[in-house]
Scaffold this active site. Sequence first.
Site, mmCIF file in Angstrom:
data_model
loop_
_atom_site.group_PDB
_atom_site.id
_atom_site.type_symbol
_atom_site.label_atom_id
_atom_site.label_comp_id
_atom_site.label_asym_id
_atom_site.label_seq_id
_atom_site.Cartn_x
_atom_site.Cartn_y
_atom_site.Cartn_z
ATOM 1 C CE LYS A 238 -4.128 -2.016 2.043
ATOM 2 N NZ LYS A 238 -5.179 -1.935 3.059
ATOM 3 C CE LYS B 98 3.348 2.609 15.718
ATOM 4 N NZ LYS B 98 3.779 1.175 15.719
ATOM 5 N N GLY C 276 -14.879 -7.423 10.216
ATOM 6 C CA GLY C 276 -14.636 -6.523 9.095
ATOM 7 C C GLY C 276 -15.160 -6.974 7.752
ATOM 8 C CB THR D 204 4.078 2.301 20.716
ATOM 9 O OG1 THR D 204 4.414 0.917 20.609
ATOM 10 C CG2 THR D 204 5.324 3.145 20.761
ATOM 11 C CB ALA E 235 -1.476 4.299 16.621
ATOM 12 C CD GLU F 88 -8.868 15.992 2.142
ATOM 13 O OE1 GLU F 88 -10.038 15.823 1.746
ATOM 14 O OE2 GLU F 88 -8.558 16.803 3.026
HETATM 15 P P1 ATR Z 1 -1.657 -2.530 10.238
HETATM 16 O O1 ATR Z 1 -1.244 -2.140 8.852
HETATM 17 O O2 ATR Z 1 -2.442 -3.799 10.342
HETATM 18 O O3 ATR Z 1 -2.296 -1.406 10.982
HETATM 19 P P2 ATR Z 1 0.780 -1.988 11.666
HETATM 20 O O4 ATR Z 1 0.922 -0.687 10.960
HETATM 21 O O5 ATR Z 1 1.985 -2.859 11.844
HETATM 22 O O6 ATR Z 1 -0.295 -2.923 10.979
HETATM 23 O O7 ATR Z 1 0.145 -1.679 13.110
HETATM 24 C C1 ATR Z 1 -0.203 -2.680 14.006
HETATM 25 C C2 ATR Z 1 -0.933 -2.066 15.203
HETATM 26 O O8 ATR Z 1 -1.377 -3.127 16.069
HETATM 27 C C3 ATR Z 1 -0.069 -1.170 16.056
HETATM 28 O O9 ATR Z 1 -0.873 -0.157 16.600
HETATM 29 C C4 ATR Z 1 0.425 -2.124 17.149
HETATM 30 O O10 ATR Z 1 0.790 -1.493 18.355
HETATM 31 P P3 ATR Z 1 2.285 -0.822 18.499
HETATM 32 O O11 ATR Z 1 2.257 0.427 17.703
HETATM 33 O O12 ATR Z 1 2.445 -0.577 19.939
HETATM 34 O O13 ATR Z 1 3.228 -1.860 17.948
HETATM 35 C C5 ATR Z 1 -0.819 -2.930 17.369
HETATM 36 N N1 ATR Z 1 -0.608 -4.259 17.986
HETATM 37 C C6 ATR Z 1 -0.148 -5.377 17.399
HETATM 38 N N2 ATR Z 1 -0.145 -6.414 18.255
HETATM 39 C C7 ATR Z 1 -0.632 -5.942 19.428
HETATM 40 C C8 ATR Z 1 -0.894 -6.527 20.725
HETATM 41 N N3 ATR Z 1 -0.643 -7.819 20.983
HETATM 42 N N4 ATR Z 1 -1.410 -5.729 21.688
HETATM 43 C C9 ATR Z 1 -1.657 -4.418 21.446
HETATM 44 N N5 ATR Z 1 -1.434 -3.818 20.251
HETATM 45 C C10 ATR Z 1 -0.932 -4.556 19.262
#
Ligand code: ATR
Length: 273
Positions: A66, A156, A239, A153, A128, A78
Site C-alpha cells: 500500500k 504513535k 470486518g 506505543t 495506531a 485526499e
Molecule cells: P496494520 O497495517 O495492520 O495497521 P501496523 O501498521 O503494523 O499494521 O500496526 C499494528 C498495530 O497493532 C499497532 O498499533 C500495534 O501497536 P504498536 O504500535 O504498539 O506496535 C498494534 N498491535 C499489534 N499487536 C498488538 C498486541 N498484541 N497488543 C496491542 N497492540 C498490538
Amino acid sequence: MTDKYAVIGNPIGHTKSPYIHGSFAASTGQDIDYSAIEGSLDHFADDLHAFRSAGGRGMNVTAPFKLQAFALATERLERAQLAGATNALKFEGDRIVADNFDGLGLTNDIQRNLGFALKGARMLVLGAGGAVRGALLPFLEQQPAVLVLANRTQGKADDLARQFAAHGKVEGCAYGDLSGEEFDIVINGTSASLRGELPPLPVEALQGARLAYELAYGKGLTPFLRLAQNAGVPRLADGVGMLVEQAAEAFAWWRGVRPDTRAVIDRMTIPLV
Ligand code: ATR
C-alpha cells in the site's frame, strides 16, 4: 472489450476481492475481468507497470504494497494522502491515480449496514498503525463527540492525534489511561487478533458500549470480541462489511455504477462463534 482489473498483494492466495468484484460485475451488468496477482516483493513497480501495459484499468492494492503503490502514483487524492497509503489505483493514459477506500468502507459499514451513527458518538479506536491511520479522516468527517486512540506505543497514538487534530476532536492515550472512561463504539484496529492476541484494554472501557467492531475478518469470535461479549456489549461485528464496502467504493470509482452490497455481505458472513 472486457476491461481488466486486479488485486495485487503478497501473499494473495486468500483474497476475496475477485469474488466480490465478480459479484458486483454480474449484478450491475459490467463487462470486467478481475484477477489476483501475487506481486514480487522486490519488483513491485515492474508488476504494476506490466499490468498497466497489458491494458489494466485499475488495481486494488493490499499488504505489503500500500505504501509503495502510493509512492508510484502520479496523483494522490485526499483520503490517500492523509492515510499515507493507497488501496485503489485507477490507470488513465499516463496517469496513475491513487485513492484509499478502507476508511470509507468502514464508516459505511458501521453507519449504513449496522445502523450506528458516528455523529456525536464517543469512539474508542485501538491501535495506531496503517489500518487505523486510513480510517481517521472518514471517521472525523462524521463528527464524533470524541475519538480516542489507544495504542501500546503511546507515542504513535499521540502523533496520529496531532496529525489529524485539524479534522476533529481526536486524542491519543495509553491503554492504562482508559480505566473509568465510557464509549459508545469501540473498534479494534490493532493486528493483535491476527495472532489470537488481545490488546491490554481495561474491560471497563467496553462497559456501556453499544458496538464492538473487529477490523479483522473471518476470525470468528476474536479475543477482543469475546471480551466485549463478556462485558455485555449488545452488538459485535467483524470486518466483512468493511471489506465489501471498500470494494463497492472502488468499483463505483472505476465503473461509475454503485453496486448493492447486501447480498454479497450476507453470502460472505461467517457467524461470530
Ligand atoms: P496494520 O497495517 O495492520 O495497521 P501496523 O501498521 O503494523 O499494521 O500496526 C499494528 C498495530 O497493532 C499497532 O498499533 C500495534 O501497536 P504498536 O504500535 O504498539 O506496535 C498494534 N498491535 C499489534 N499487536 C498488538 C498486541 N498484541 N497488543 C496491542 N497492540 C498490538
